[in-house]
Scaffold this active site. Structure first.
Site, short mmCIF file in Angstrom:
data_model
loop_
_atom_site.label_atom_id
_atom_site.label_comp_id
_atom_site.label_asym_id
_atom_site.label_seq_id
_atom_site.Cartn_x
_atom_site.Cartn_y
_atom_site.Cartn_z
N HIS A 48 0.87 -1.19 0.00
CA HIS A 48 0.00 0.00 0.00
C HIS A 48 0.89 1.23 0.00
O HIS A 48 1.66 1.45 0.94
CB HIS A 48 -0.89 -0.01 1.25
CG HIS A 48 -1.74 1.22 1.39
ND1 HIS A 48 -2.15 1.71 2.61
CD2 HIS A 48 -2.27 2.07 0.47
CE1 HIS A 48 -2.88 2.78 2.45
NE2 HIS A 48 -2.97 3.03 1.15
N ASN A 51 -7.43 6.77 -4.92
CA ASN A 51 -7.59 8.23 -4.84
C ASN A 51 -7.43 8.82 -6.24
O ASN A 51 -6.30 9.05 -6.68
CB ASN A 51 -6.54 8.86 -3.92
CG ASN A 51 -6.76 8.58 -2.45
OD1 ASN A 51 -7.82 8.15 -2.04
ND2 ASN A 51 -5.74 8.82 -1.65
N HIS A 59 -12.06 0.87 0.17
CA HIS A 59 -10.62 0.73 -0.13
C HIS A 59 -9.88 0.09 1.02
O HIS A 59 -8.67 -0.12 0.94
CB HIS A 59 -10.00 2.08 -0.47
CG HIS A 59 -9.63 2.94 0.70
ND1 HIS A 59 -10.48 3.21 1.75
CD2 HIS A 59 -8.47 3.60 1.00
CE1 HIS A 59 -9.88 3.99 2.63
NE2 HIS A 59 -8.66 4.24 2.21
#
Length: 387
Positions: A165, A258, A313
């Protein structure tokens, strides 16, 4: 879907079951924007953000809103599956040590610029990207801080997985801040009817500024993927250096959470802003991470039109960083991970902002979005490196 709120200009459709008042107010601001389209969708991990709640999905007609994407443009997940079914603790520790040696963490970056061949095409880009390009070369292949992580996992398919991530590092923040400032100045000049304290300044889609922003934003999305891809390659090198057996890795799964993009929904072409949400079109593969020490998931989208083909998410925060450091019990959070045999990153009180207790229950999050995705693989954490 859990609830529909219909008192604003357009409805708010909610998959979240535990929404704080500040995030609800932000969602109501979105729902009262004059250019917001159809309805606002709140994913089950929704929590308060800056301007727009994280976990929100907003479709607009005629405008793009930099703050509805956020500062870490292109932040997202990547994952690969290996062909190995087991890792002993000693090998796992060596792999984690090798990862820390190969990948700068937190505010750290590479001493030397990385090879430009790994960067997205940089021709005809807005000045804000060009001005931060050299620094981006040094930050390519670095994790960053906050909730970013590299995790080794064991799958319900009996295989070892690697998940990362991370985002666009300082480049995304520079682009976001630059165009949000331009939008705020223009909105003030135009006497915009959108209140300034909503922090939702917009750019008309046909304007030069909007076109530049979308171009710069897409570059950041591509850069964030290049960043994750380089890190994943270095993780794979580490695996191969530690384990003598032949290791194979599947093709990388990459998901941004995003960004904004043109999409077609309810008969119209609109700009869909996903701020802490991922695309979940029918048959599309996605990644939903849990918090440190909890399960993550490889999922398949169901293409629910009511969520604008989106899903959560991640788990989503249930308390702020400072609140977590004040209120969570350090030993309890350490025990939670130690009892599962997870090699983790909780050492002191400052680390509690990323403890599992600071996040929502991922099991409840997944239950709340059964109409958005189906689970393909459940992933249990074995070891985690945090930014």
């Amino acid at each position: 879907m859990n609830e529909i709120i219909s008192k604003n200009r357009i409805p708010i459709k909610m998959w979240v079951s535990d929404l704080e008042e500040s995030a609800l107010q932000q969602a109501e601001n979105l729902a009262n924007l004059p250019f917001a389209f159809k309805h606002v969708a709140l994913m089950p991990d929704t929590h308060c953000g800056y301007g727009m709640p994280i976990g929100g999905v907003l479709a607009t007609r005629g405008v793009v809103i930099p703050n509805a994407v956020g500062v870490d443009i292109g932040c997202g997940m990547c994952a690969v599956k290996t062909n190995i079914e087991d890792l002993d603790t000693e090998s796992l520790k060596k792999i984690m040590s090798g990862i820390r040696n190969r990948i700068p963490l937190g505010f750290s970056k590479h001493e030397h610029a990385q090879d430009e061949k790994y960067m997205p095409d940089a021709e005809n880009l807005p000045d804000v990207v060009k001005n931060h390009y050299k620094n981006a070369l040094h930050q390519l292949g670095t994790l960053g801080g906050g909730n970013h992580f590299i995790e080794i996992q064991y799958g319900s398919d009996n295989c070892i997985w690697v998940m990362i991530h991370s985002g666009s590092r300082n480049l995304g923040k520079q682009v976001a801040d630059y165009y949000n400032k331009i939008a705020k100045n223009l909105n003030q000049k135009w006497h915009s009817q959108v209140p300034t304290n909503w922090d939702l300044a917009f750019l008309p889609i046909e304007s030069k500024e909007a076109k530049e922003y979308l171009q710069a934003m897409q570059y950041c999305v591509d850069y964030a993927f290049a960043n994750r891809k380089m890190m994943m390659e270095r993780v794979q090198e580490t695996f191969k250096s530690v384990l003598s057996e032949s290791i194979e890795f599947t093709e990388i799964i990459n998901i941004a959470h995003n960004y904004a993009d043109w999409e077609h929904h309810f008969g119209k072409d609109v700009i869909v802003h996903r701020k802490g949400a991922i695309s979940a079109r029918e048959g599309e593969i996605g990644i939903i991470p849990g918090s440190q020490g909890t399960k993550s998931y490889i999922v398949e989208g169901l293409g629910n039109p009511q969520s604008f083909h989106s899903c959560s998410h991640g788990a989503g925060r249930r308390m702020g960083r400072k609140q977590a450091q004040r209120e969570l019990d350090l030993q309890e959070e350490i025990n939670r991970l130690d009892q599962k045999g997870i090699l983790h990153a909780i050492r002191g009180h400052k680390d509690l902002d990323e403890a599992a207790g600071a996040y929502k229950d991922i099991d409840q999050v997944m239950e709340n979005q059964k109409d958005l995705v189906k689970i393909l693989v459940e992933l249990e954490p074995l070891a985690v490196v945090k930014g």
